[in-house]
Design an enzyme around this catalytic site. Structure first.
Site, short mmCIF file in Angstrom:
data_model
loop_
_atom_site.label_atom_id
_atom_site.label_comp_id
_atom_site.label_asym_id
_atom_site.label_seq_id
_atom_site.Cartn_x
_atom_site.Cartn_y
_atom_site.Cartn_z
N GLY A 95 -5.12 67.85 -0.31
CA GLY A 95 -4.14 67.18 0.55
C GLY A 95 -2.83 66.87 -0.13
O GLY A 95 -1.82 66.60 0.52
N HIS A 96 -2.85 66.92 -1.46
CA HIS A 96 -1.68 66.46 -2.21
C HIS A 96 -1.27 67.52 -3.23
O HIS A 96 -1.58 67.38 -4.42
CB HIS A 96 -2.01 65.13 -2.91
CG HIS A 96 -0.80 64.38 -3.38
ND1 HIS A 96 -0.15 64.67 -4.55
CD2 HIS A 96 -0.13 63.33 -2.85
CE1 HIS A 96 0.86 63.82 -4.72
NE2 HIS A 96 0.90 63.01 -3.71
N PHE A 97 -0.56 68.62 -2.85
CA PHE A 97 -0.24 68.96 -1.47
C PHE A 97 -0.80 70.35 -1.20
O PHE A 97 -0.98 71.11 -2.17
CB PHE A 97 1.29 68.98 -1.28
CG PHE A 97 1.93 67.62 -1.47
CD1 PHE A 97 2.00 66.72 -0.43
CD2 PHE A 97 2.47 67.27 -2.70
CE1 PHE A 97 2.61 65.48 -0.59
CE2 PHE A 97 3.07 66.02 -2.88
CZ PHE A 97 3.14 65.12 -1.82
#
Lengths: 93, 154
Positions: B37-39
């Site tokens: 998610g990051h990223f």
């Protein structure tokens, strides 16, 4: 009031986001100013740095909790300032 | 490092009681759910986890200096600056020094570098409290695992 009071009141106003004019020598840090234990640690850090001392917060808290000293002894502004002056004098002496 | 378990410290490389400082090394894993998610497609270690890494290094420093009598809990992060990105496989050199030991709290300065280049730094403060029941054994075990006891004896 002393320059110690002004310094401590400025620290409290800045650290705890309390209007400076609300802080008087008779203010109780907890009951009147609403400073909680975490905020008081922030204030202790700033006071320690400003005066080159170590506020004995743990000892004070223990004495209050055990009924050996009233909270006013340490947490009313004029008394807190007197304790700070004593610590500064002890360090200098 | 196991980012998703908040295990940020791989190895204590030096503990200096007199200098009140600690040096730690950690390697960012190649893969982690954090990077999903990051990223997406551009994996970067989040700033909060770099902060946690500096806090854990500081925490082990305090545990060592206090000889495991109290547990430090992070209470304030000041002047945190993130100066460069950190991605998978990066070898982090983390250092922390005790700035002030107060009554019931302690203040440290910590930083992370990679290949000598400063990545981030912060001033951290910890409330120091008696150990919650059972946690001291866990912390000692963890400290042994990362070599803190060995570094303290060196």
């Amino acid at each position: 009031m002393s320059s110690t009071f002004d310094t401590v009141a400025d620290i409290i106003a800045d650290t705890a986001d309390i209007p400076r004019e609300e802080i008087t020598p008779e203010s109780h840090a907890i009951d009147d100013l609403g400073i909680d234990s975490l905020a008081f640690l922030d204030i202790a850090f700033a006071v320690d740095k400003a005066f080159g001392i170590k506020l004995p917060l743990e000892q004070w808290t223990q004495e209050v909790n055990e009924g050996k000293a009233p909270a006013e002894e340490y947490f009313v502004m004029k008394n807190l300032v007197a304790r700070i002056d004593e610590l500064v004098a002890a360090k200098a002496g | 490092m196991r980012l998703e378990y908040f295990e940020m410290i791989d190895r204590v490389t030096a503990f200096d009681r007199e200098g009140r400082s600690i040096s730690v090394r950690s390697v960012v894993p190649k893969q982690s759910p954090v990077f999903e998610g990051h990223f997406p497609g551009h994996p970067l270690v989040p700033g909060v986890l770099l902060t946690e890494t500096m806090a854990q290094a500081s925490g082990y420093l305090l545990l060592g200096l206090m000889d495991f009598t109290h547990m430090p809990f992070l209470m304030a992060v000041d002047k945190a600056r993130f100066r460069d990105f950190v991605g998978p496989d990066a070898a982090l050199d983390i250092s922390a020094v005790l700035e002030h030991e107060g009554s019931g709290y302690a203040a440290t300065k910590a930083r992370i570098s990679v290949d000598g280049k400063r990545i981030c730094d912060a001033q951290l403060r910890f409330r120091t409290m008696p150990f919650p029941e059972g946690l001291d054994d866990q912390m000692r075990a963890q400290a042994r695992r990362i070599g803190l006891m060995e570094a303290m004896d060196a």
